[in-house]
Write a protein that holds these residues in place. Structure first.
Motif, PDB file in Angstrom:
ATOM      1  N   GLU A 203       0.993  -1.209   0.131  1.00 16.46           N
ATOM      2  CA  GLU A 203      -0.001   0.106  -0.012  1.00 16.46           C
ATOM      3  C   GLU A 203       1.011   1.323  -0.008  1.00 16.46           C
ATOM      4  O   GLU A 203       0.362   2.411   0.168  1.00 16.46           O
ATOM      5  N   THR A 204       2.117   1.180  -0.145  1.00 19.21           N
ATOM      6  CA  THR A 204       2.778   2.367  -0.184  1.00 19.21           C
ATOM      7  C   THR A 204       2.375   3.218  -1.566  1.00 19.21           C
ATOM      8  O   THR A 204       2.391   2.660  -2.523  1.00 19.21           O
ATOM      9  N   VAL A 205       2.291   4.492  -1.203  1.00 15.69           N
ATOM     10  CA  VAL A 205       1.805   5.489  -2.318  1.00 15.69           C
ATOM     11  C   VAL A 205       2.938   6.320  -2.834  1.00 15.69           C
ATOM     12  O   VAL A 205       4.025   6.479  -2.387  1.00 15.69           O
ATOM     13  N   LEU A 206       3.034   6.122  -4.206  1.00 14.21           N
ATOM     14  CA  LEU A 206       3.910   6.531  -5.130  1.00 14.21           C
ATOM     15  C   LEU A 206       3.994   8.198  -4.980  1.00 14.21           C
ATOM     16  O   LEU A 206       2.923   8.775  -4.618  1.00 14.21           O
ATOM     17  N   GLN A 207       5.145   8.764  -4.631  1.00 13.84           N
ATOM     18  CA  GLN A 207       5.120   9.997  -4.521  1.00 13.84           C
ATOM     19  C   GLN A 207       6.295  10.863  -5.289  1.00 13.84           C
ATOM     20  O   GLN A 207       7.180  10.084  -5.847  1.00 13.84           O
ATOM     21  N   ARG A 208       6.151  12.118  -5.628  1.00 13.78           N
ATOM     22  CA  ARG A 208       6.978  12.864  -6.433  1.00 13.78           C
ATOM     23  C   ARG A 208       8.410  12.829  -5.697  1.00 13.78           C
ATOM     24  O   ARG A 208       8.795  12.947  -4.594  1.00 13.78           O
ATOM     25  N   GLY A 209       9.548  13.151  -6.546  1.00 12.11           N
ATOM     26  CA  GLY A 209      10.775  13.049  -6.292  1.00 12.11           C
ATOM     27  C   GLY A 209      11.468  11.814  -5.923  1.00 12.11           C
ATOM     28  O   GLY A 209      12.494  11.645  -5.271  1.00 12.11           O
ATOM     29  N   THR A 210      10.948  10.495  -6.048  1.00  9.92           N
ATOM     30  CA  THR A 210      11.247   9.232  -6.056  1.00  9.92           C
ATOM     31  C   THR A 210      11.527   8.361  -7.149  1.00  9.92           C
ATOM     32  O   THR A 210      10.961   8.553  -8.246  1.00  9.92           O
ATOM     33  N   PHE A 211      12.027   7.085  -6.918  1.00  9.84           N
ATOM     34  CA  PHE A 211      12.190   6.075  -8.018  1.00  9.84           C
ATOM     35  C   PHE A 211      10.866   5.291  -7.628  1.00  9.84           C
ATOM     36  O   PHE A 211      10.642   5.115  -6.716  1.00  9.84           O
ATOM     37  N   VAL A 212      10.427   4.492  -8.793  1.00 14.30           N
ATOM     38  CA  VAL A 212       9.752   3.477  -8.833  1.00 14.30           C
ATOM     39  C   VAL A 212      10.299   2.336  -9.553  1.00 14.30           C
ATOM     40  O   VAL A 212      10.952   2.590 -10.843  1.00 14.30           O
ATOM     41  N   THR A 213      10.702   1.276  -9.087  1.00 19.71           N
ATOM     42  CA  THR A 213      11.309  -0.041  -9.660  1.00 19.71           C
ATOM     43  C   THR A 213      10.398  -0.945 -10.037  1.00 19.71           C
ATOM     44  O   THR A 213       9.326  -1.245  -9.260  1.00 19.71           O
ATOM     45  N   MET A 214      10.225  -1.403 -11.296  1.00 21.94           N
ATOM     46  CA  MET A 214       9.121  -2.252 -11.725  1.00 21.94           C
ATOM     47  C   MET A 214       9.869  -3.595 -12.334  1.00 21.94           C
ATOM     48  O   MET A 214      10.498  -3.287 -13.278  1.00 21.94           O
ATOM     49  N   ASP A 215       9.481  -4.765 -11.980  1.00 17.20           N
ATOM     50  CA  ASP A 215      10.268  -6.159 -12.481  1.00 17.20           C
ATOM     51  C   ASP A 215       9.174  -7.004 -12.758  1.00 17.20           C
ATOM     52  O   ASP A 215       8.343  -7.482 -11.931  1.00 17.20           O
ATOM     53  N   PHE A 216       9.010  -7.326 -13.909  1.00 14.42           N
ATOM     54  CA  PHE A 216       7.877  -8.213 -14.393  1.00 14.42           C
ATOM     55  C   PHE A 216       8.136  -8.964 -15.529  1.00 14.42           C
ATOM     56  O   PHE A 216       9.242  -8.653 -16.116  1.00 14.42           O
ATOM     57  N   GLY A 217       7.244  -9.960 -15.969  1.00 13.70           N
ATOM     58  CA  GLY A 217       7.474 -10.713 -17.051  1.00 13.70           C
ATOM     59  C   GLY A 217       6.040 -11.461 -17.233  1.00 13.70           C
ATOM     60  O   GLY A 217       5.318 -11.754 -16.536  1.00 13.70           O
TER      61      GLY A 217
END
Length: 356
Positions: A203-217
């Motif tokens: 439930e962590t909310v995406l915020q400005r000034g941060t990275f988001v890492t997405m690993d998928f397949g």
């Protein structure tokens, strides 16, 4: 797509009269079908058993094998035992990496009067390490779907979404483009959670000034894709940019070194040296890459302890990362096919830092 002839041709190299294959990926590799069956490969014939849920499809789709229906009176083991005994097979290999101790003991009780069970995981692993043309075709399509899903998610991600919402949308984008299913549960790690390579979306909310890492397949025609991208929400700090560019340079160094005949240790070292020279060596906490195919993690690997050479046709991930505990992390992952003079990169998504 089956590989029965390849398996039969390898039996003499291991001193075997037959190879018993029972795992899901082993079955899929051997007969090109997944029906919770037993496959027994010999130089002179193949026995394949499955139950009533799959028998109709198996009789249509499995070629080059005798297809037999199990029953209460004739289990997989009983049918295999009869086949072994009738043909005088004395040394039968099995997938030692996929069989529990309890299974092995049960098999010994069934087979020991007639034959010896020989651990032979390396036979299948060796064959599966080098993908053939049909396998690579499926993996290219799986990777195309994954690239398209990434392009689509870039139009969706915004501050205020949760990691779990992004993960759910990734699954949707993969499936709607023709994926059979995901090859693993997507990893979506926002902000400080990015310092954990295998963070679980929450439930962590995406915020400005941060990275988001997405690993998928995803999986297409039984074969896996895999990719990772780290994007910035809003303008990143100078430190964030420095870490990102270091990871990207490390990945490119690994890709430049990737070729058939290199050892996994050498390939890992080519990328790891870049991160170490930048002062982040302690924060690259996993290997450069892993093989993939019918399973998302196969062998051989591109790791510090891998002394085996990587054959032509190996499909391997290229995924260095830097993880600063409690702060942020960066990982960039492509999938490569090793060739005699280099590699083919199956992943076409952009790698320059994307700022959303």
């Amino acid at each position: 797509m089956n590989h029965l002839n390849n398996i039969a041709a390898k039996l003499p190299d291991y001193g075997l009269d037959a190879m018993l294959i029972t795992s899901e990926p082993g079955e899929r590799y051997a007969v090109g079908f997944l029906g919770e069956g037993f496959t027994l490969v010999t130089p002179n014939g193949v026995h394949y058993s499955t139950d009533g849920r799959y028998i109709e499809a198996a009789r249509t789709q499995v070629t080059g094998a005798e297809v037999v229906l199990t029953s209460r009176e004739h289990s997989h083991l009983a049918l295999a035992r009869s086949y072994i005994q009738a043909r005088g097979l004395k040394r039968v290999g099995f997938e030692s990496g996929a069989v529990s101790v309890d299974q092995y003991r049960r098999w010994q009780r069934e087979f020991s009067p007639f034959c010896e069970l020989i651990p032979a995981q390396e036979l299948l692993d060796g064959l599966r390490a080098a993908k053939d043309r049909e396998e690579l075709s499926a993996m290219r399509q799986a990777q195309r779907i994954t690239d398209e899903a990434f392009s689509a998610i870039l139009n969706v991600i915004r501050p205020g979404m949760t990691e779990r919402e992004v993960a759910a949308r990734l699954v949707y984008e993969l499936l709607r483009r023709g994926a059979q299913k995901v090859s693993f549960d997507p990893i979506v790690a926002a902000g400080a959670n990015g310092s954990m390579p295998h963070a679980v979306p929450g439930e962590t909310v995406l915020q400005r000034g941060t990275f988001v890492t997405m690993d998928f397949g995803c999986i297409y025609d039984g074969y896996c894709s895999d990719m990772t991208r780290t994007v910035a929400l809003g303008q990143p700090s100078e430190e964030m940019e420095r870490v990102y560019q270091t990871v990207l340079a490390a990945q490119r160094a690994g890709i430049d070194a990737a070729r058939a005949g290199i050892t996994g240790r050498e390939l890992d070292a080519a990328a790891r040296a870049v991160i170490q020279e930048a002062g982040f060596g302690a924060y690259f906490t996993h290997s450069f890459g892993h093989s993939l195919g019918l399973e998302i993690h196969e062998s051989p690997n591109a790791s510090p302890g891998e002394e085996r050479t990587l054959p032509a046709g190996t499909v391997i991930s290229a995924e260095p990362g830097i993880y600063l505990p409690g702060r942020f992390g960066v990982r960039i992952e492509d999938v490569l096919v090793l060739e005699e003079n280099g590699c083919e990169n199956l992943t076409q998504s952009p790698k320059n830092l994307i700022v959303l």
